[in-house]
Design a protein around this motif. Structure first.
Motif, PDB file in Angstrom:
ATOM      1  N   LYS B  68      -3.494 -13.026  23.976  1.00 44.23           N
ATOM      2  CA  LYS B  68      -4.080 -12.409  22.795  1.00 44.23           C
ATOM      3  C   LYS B  68      -5.424 -13.034  22.470  1.00 44.23           C
ATOM      4  CE  LYS B  68      -0.148 -10.678  20.172  1.00 44.23           C
ATOM      5  NZ  LYS B  68       0.744 -10.960  19.040  1.00 44.23           N
ATOM      6  N   ASN B  69      -5.495 -14.353  22.563  1.00 49.10           N
ATOM      7  CA  ASN B  69      -6.753 -15.019  22.227  1.00 49.10           C
ATOM      8  C   ASN B  69      -7.873 -14.580  23.152  1.00 49.10           C
ATOM      9  OD1 ASN B  69      -5.562 -16.366  20.161  1.00 49.10           O
ATOM     10  ND2 ASN B  69      -5.120 -18.202  21.358  1.00 49.10           N
ATOM     11  N   TYR B  70      -7.544 -14.400  24.423  1.00 54.51           N
ATOM     12  CA  TYR B  70      -8.557 -13.915  25.349  1.00 54.51           C
ATOM     13  C   TYR B  70      -8.971 -12.493  24.980  1.00 54.51           C
ATOM     14  CZ  TYR B  70     -10.618 -12.032  29.567  1.00 54.51           C
ATOM     15  OH  TYR B  70     -11.437 -11.404  30.446  1.00 54.51           O
ATOM     16  N   TYR B  72      -8.802 -11.135  22.117  1.00 52.71           N
ATOM     17  CA  TYR B  72      -9.528 -11.087  20.852  1.00 52.71           C
ATOM     18  C   TYR B  72     -11.011 -11.399  21.047  1.00 52.71           C
ATOM     19  CZ  TYR B  72      -5.217 -10.805  18.185  1.00 52.71           C
ATOM     20  OH  TYR B  72      -4.033 -10.399  17.652  1.00 52.71           O
ATOM     21  N   LEU B  73     -11.298 -12.245  22.020  1.00 56.94           N
ATOM     22  CA  LEU B  73     -12.697 -12.593  22.231  1.00 56.94           C
ATOM     23  C   LEU B  73     -13.505 -11.396  22.717  1.00 56.94           C
ATOM     24  CD1 LEU B  73     -12.455 -16.150  23.802  1.00 56.94           C
ATOM     25  CD2 LEU B  73     -13.334 -15.518  21.572  1.00 56.94           C
ATOM     26  N   ARG B  74     -12.855 -10.534  23.458  1.00 52.71           N
ATOM     27  CA  ARG B  74     -13.547  -9.339  23.929  1.00 52.71           C
ATOM     28  C   ARG B  74     -13.700  -8.381  22.760  1.00 52.71           C
ATOM     29  NH1 ARG B  74     -10.261  -6.856  28.492  1.00 52.71           N
ATOM     30  NH2 ARG B  74     -12.158  -5.678  28.831  1.00 52.71           N
ATOM     31  N   VAL B  76     -15.279  -8.869  20.076  1.00 52.66           N
ATOM     32  CA  VAL B  76     -15.265  -9.496  18.762  1.00 52.66           C
ATOM     33  C   VAL B  76     -16.539  -9.191  17.985  1.00 52.66           C
ATOM     34  CG1 VAL B  76     -16.280 -11.700  19.457  1.00 52.66           C
ATOM     35  CG2 VAL B  76     -14.651 -11.642  17.580  1.00 52.66           C
ATOM     36  N   ARG B  77     -17.630  -8.969  18.728  1.00 52.58           N
ATOM     37  CA  ARG B  77     -18.881  -8.650  18.049  1.00 52.58           C
ATOM     38  C   ARG B  77     -18.774  -7.306  17.315  1.00 52.58           C
ATOM     39  NH1 ARG B  77     -23.931 -10.581  19.319  1.00 52.58           N
ATOM     40  NH2 ARG B  77     -23.171 -11.347  21.307  1.00 52.58           N
ATOM     41  N   ARG B  78     -18.219  -6.331  18.022  1.00 54.61           N
ATOM     42  CA  ARG B  78     -18.073  -5.011  17.390  1.00 54.61           C
ATOM     43  C   ARG B  78     -17.101  -5.093  16.208  1.00 54.61           C
ATOM     44  NH1 ARG B  78     -14.262  -1.432  18.158  1.00 54.61           N
ATOM     45  NH2 ARG B  78     -13.500  -2.546  19.979  1.00 54.61           N
ATOM     46  N   GLU B  79     -16.029  -5.835  16.416  1.00 55.71           N
ATOM     47  CA  GLU B  79     -15.046  -5.963  15.343  1.00 55.71           C
ATOM     48  C   GLU B  79     -15.652  -6.671  14.136  1.00 55.71           C
ATOM     49  OE1 GLU B  79     -11.555  -7.955  16.615  1.00 55.71           O
ATOM     50  OE2 GLU B  79     -10.472  -7.596  14.743  1.00 55.71           O
ATOM     51  N   ASN B  80     -16.494  -7.646  14.431  1.00 53.76           N
ATOM     52  CA  ASN B  80     -17.139  -8.382  13.346  1.00 53.76           C
ATOM     53  C   ASN B  80     -18.020  -7.443  12.517  1.00 53.76           C
ATOM     54  OD1 ASN B  80     -17.753 -10.663  11.884  1.00 53.76           O
ATOM     55  ND2 ASN B  80     -19.616 -11.044  13.063  1.00 53.76           N
TER      56      ASN B  80
END
Lengths: 180, 445
Positions: B68-70, B72-74, B76-80
C-alpha cells in the motif's frame, strides 16, 4: 495400510464392499481446529463467508470417511461444541453441538450404505445434510430455547448449494489425509 | 438385553450424547450468566485462539502496508492537488458550520442542556468473528489490560458498530448492532422520532417502535439518541432504506448501517464519555439581543427615553435576572460594561440598578469589572485569556457610550484590572443605534 473394508448392508450401490478409512490423530485434531480458525477469521476479510460452514463440512467428511456412527457422533459433538465456544454470550453451548452430532451420526450411517466417494454423491450428501443441519439448529433454537429465528428456504437452499460446491473440492483435498 | 444393546448401540449412543447436550443447554438457560460473567471454558478457548488470530492479522497488515505504501507514493502529486482543492471547499463549509455550531452551543447553554462528549477512545483491530450467521459477534485485540470494560461503545468514523459484551485480558467481544440480540437507542435525524434499533437473524437492522401515523421517508439519517446510556447522542447509525406498515401500531423501518459491519477491520472503543455544559468561552461576545431574546415580552421603558428619543445613560430593558449562559460562563457580572461606569474597580454587584442593559444582580463574588475603556461602548470586547490585562476593544468607541439595546455584552476576563475610568458618553438616539461593526472604528456621532 489402515484401510479396512466392510460389506454394504442394504447397499444401494453396485459395489459390494466399501473402504473404511482411518486418520492420524494430528489430522483428527488439527483439521477441525483449522476449520474453526478459518471460519472465525475469514469473515473479517471475506464478505459472504458466513454462508460457508467449514466445521459442518469437516464433520461430514470425517463421518462419511470413517463410516462409524459412534465416531461420527463424537466427531460432530466435538467440532460442534468447539464451534459453540466462539459464538456470542447469547448463544448457549450445545446448539451447534447437537446439530453436528446429528449430522455426524446420519452421515456416518449413510456412508456405510452408499458410495460417498464420487463428486456427485458428495454434492448431494452435503446439500442434504446442510438442510438437516440448519433444521436441527432451528429446532433447537426455536423449540428448546425460544429464540426468534426466522427460517428462510431460499437462504438455506443458497447456503446449501454453496457448501455443497465447496464440499466437493474440500473433500478432494482432505482425501490426502486418509491413511492407506 | 445384550442383544438389544448391541442392536441399538449406535442409536443409544446418539441419544445419550444428545441428552447430555440438552441437559447442558437447560442448565445454561436456567442459570444465565450474570452481567460481566463469562464461562471459563469460553475464555480459555478464545484466549488460546486469539494470539494466533492477532499474529495473522498483524502480519497480514504488515505485508499489505508495504504494497500500500508503495502504491500510495504513485499518484500522490495528483492526489495532493485534489485534496488541496477539497480542503478549500471544506474550509468554506466549515466557516458556515462553525457559525451554526456556535449558535447551537449558545442556545444549549441558554437552555441548560448538557452535551455528551467522547473524551477518549482506544483503537482496536478486529481479529475474528463468531463465523456463523446466527451469531455476529466480533473479536478485537484489546482487552482489560488496555482499559476496556463491558458496555463500552464501539464505533468507526463512519458510524457505530456495537458494544463490548465480554472482556478478557487481551481480547474483547463486540456485539454488533445487526446481531439479533442487540438493541440501540436511535432517533431519526430530521423528524427526531426515537425508537430502538434492533438486529435481525438475517443481519439486517430495523428501527422499531415508531408509530404508524408518523411520516418517515427513505433516505433519512438515523443517529444515536443517547437513551441507552452506552452510545453518546448524535453518532451516525445509518440510513432508512424502506418503510412499511408493520404489525401492531408500529412502522417496519429498515436501516442500513453507516459502518460496514460485514467488513469492519479497525474500530474505536469509547472508553470515556463525559457529560457537561457546552463550552461557551470561545463563542465570542454575547450580544444583548441574545439575552433580550429570551426575555419575552420585551417592552421598552418609555420613561427612560427622553423627548429626543435618546436613551438615557444606564437605561435599558434588561431584567435583573441572570441568564443561564451568563451563569454558566461567568459573564453574568463581568459582561456589564455600562452597568457601573463610575465604579469600575469594585467588581461588586449593583442589584439596585437593574436598568443598565445587562444584569448585575448575580455577579459572582470577586469578579472584576471589565476594562473601563470598554464600558459603555457600543462595540464588542473580545474575551481575552486569563492573565491579560486589557481586553481588546473592537467596538465603536473606546471612550464608550452608555449602553442601550445595541450594547454587546463582554465575556471578559475576571482578573483584568481596570486601567482608567471614563465616564460614559452620551449615547446616540436609540433608533439610530448602529449595528455593531467589528472594525474598531468609532461610530458616527
Amino acid at each position: 495400510m489402515s484401510t479396512r473394508v466392510m460389506p454394504f448392508r442394504g447397499s444401494v450401490t453396485s459395489r459390494e464392499q466399501v473402504s473404511v478409512y482411518e486418520f492420524g490423530w494430528p489430522a483428527i485434531l488439527l483439521i477441525p481446529l483449522a476449520a474453526i480458525l478459518i471460519q472465525i477469521f475469514i469473515p473479517v476479510k471475506v464478505r459472504f463467508m458466513p454462508i460457508i460452514d467449514l466445521p459442518f463440512l469437516v464433520t461430514v467428511f470425517f463421518a462419511t470417511a470413517r463410516r462409524n456412527p459412534i465416531s461420527g457422533c463424537l466427531t460432530g459433538c466435538f467440532i460442534g461444541l468447539l464451534y459453540d465456544l466462539f459464538a456470542g454470550p447469547s448463544h448457549p453451548l450445545g446448539m451447534y453441538g447437537i446439530a453436528l452430532t446429528v449430522v455426524g451420526y446420519l452421515a456416518s450411517s449413510l456412508g456405510g450404505k452408499i458410495d460417498v466417494e464420487n463428486p456427485g454423491s458428495r454434492f448431494l450428501i452435503t446439500f442434504g445434510f446442510f438442510v438437516i443441519h440448519e433444521g436441527v439448529y432451528y429446532g433447537v433454537a426455536h423449540g428448546l430455547l425460544r429464540q426468534s429465528l426466522q427460517w428462510s428456504w431460499s437462504h438455506t437452499a443458497v447456503s446449501a448449494v454453496a457448501n455443497a460446491i465447496l464440499g466437493v473440492f474440500l473433500f478432494m483435498f482432505l482425501d490426502r489425509f486418509k491413511q492407506r | 438385553m445384550d442383544t438389544f444393546l448391541g442392536r441399538f448401540k449406535n442409536l443409544i449412543f446418539l441419544a445419550a450424547i444428545l441428552f447430555a447436550q440438552v441437559v447442558g443447554l437447560a442448565v445454561q438457560v436456567r442459570r444465565p450468566s450474570d452481567e460481566g460473567e463469562t464461562r471459563l471454558i469460553r475464555v480459555w478457548a478464545i484466549s488460546a485462539v486469539t494470539p494466533i488470530e492477532t499474529a495473522v492479522v498483524h502480519s497480514q497488515q504488515w505485508v499489505a502496508n508495504i504494497f500500500k505504501n508503495y502504491a500510495y507514493l504513485r499518484g500522490v502529486r495528483r492526489e495532493n492537488r485534489e485534496l488541496r482543492a477539497e480542503i478549500q471547499q471544506m474550509k468554506i463549509q466549515q466557516t458556515r458550520m462553525d457559525e451554526d455550531a456556535r449558535m447551537a452551543r449558545r442556545v444549549q447553554a441558554l437552555l441548560g442542556f448538557k452535551e455528551q462528549y467522547v473524551d477518549s477512545t482506544i483503537a482496536a483491530q478486529v481479529i475474528g468473528t463468531s463465523g456463523s450467521e446466527q451469531s455476529r459477534v466480533l473479536y478485537i485485540d484489546k482487552g482489560a489490560n488496555n482499559g476496556i470494560k463491558t458496555d463500552m461503545a464501539v464505533i468507526t468514523p463512519a458510524g457505530i458498530v456495537g458494544k463490548i459484551v465480554q472482556v478478557a485480558d487481551n481480547w474483547s467481544q463486540v456485539l454488533p448492532i445487526n446481531d439479533q440480540f442487540s438493541g440501540v437507542g436511535a432517533a431519526l435525524k430530521d423528524s427526531r422520532l426515537q425508537g430502538i434499533l434492533k438486529g435481525t437473524t438475517s443481519g439486517a437492522t430495523k428501527l422499531q417502535y415508531i408509530m404508524s401515523d408518523e411520516k418517515v421517508t427513505p433516505g433519512e439519517e438515523v443517529i444515536t439518541s443517547g437513551g441507552d446510556r452506552i452510545f453518546p447522542k448524535g453518532l451516525p447509525v445509518g440510513k432508512v432504506v424502506s418503510v412499511e406498515p408493520g404489525k401492531d401500531l408500529f412502522l417496519n423501518i429498515r436501516v442500513v448501517p453507516s459502518a460496514r459491519l460485514d467488513q469492519v477491520e479497525e474500530v474505536l472503543v469509547v472508553t470515556k464519555i463525559t457529560e457537561r455544559m457546552p463550552d461557551t468561552k470561545d463563542l465570542g461576545p454575547l450580544r444583548a439581543s441574545d439575552i433580550l431574546a429570551e426575555r419575552l415580552p420585551t417592552v421598552p421603558n418609555k420613561a427612560e427615553v427622553d423627548a429626543a428619543g435618546n436613551a438615557k445613560p444606564g437605561s435599558g430593558t434588561a431584567s435583573p435576572t441572570t441568564t443561564p449562559a451568563a451563569a454558566a460562563n461567568g459573564t453574568g457580572a463581568a459582561a456589564r460594561p455600562g452597568a457601573t461606569p463610575n465604579k469600575p474597580s469594585t467588581g461588586t454587584s449593583t442589584p439596585t440598578k437593574p436598568a443598565t442593559g445587562v444584569n448585575t444582580a448575580n455577579k459572582p463574588a470577586g469578579a472584576t469589572a471589565p476594562h473601563p475603556s470598554a464600558a459603555g461602548t457600543t462595540g464588542t470586547v473580545k474575551p481575552k485569556p486569563a492573565g491579560t490585562t486589557r481586553p481588546e476593544a473592537t467596538g465603536a468607541s473606546d471612550a464608550g457610550t452608555a449602553p442601550s439595546n445595541g450594547v454587546r455584552i463582554v465575556n471578559n476576563d475576571d482578573t483584568a484590572p481596570p486601567k482608567k475610568t471614563t465616564p460614559p458618553a452620551q449615547p446616540p438616539p436609540a433608533e439610530q443605534q448602529p449595528a455593531t461593526p467589528a472594525t474598531g472604528e468609532p461610530p458616527p456621532q
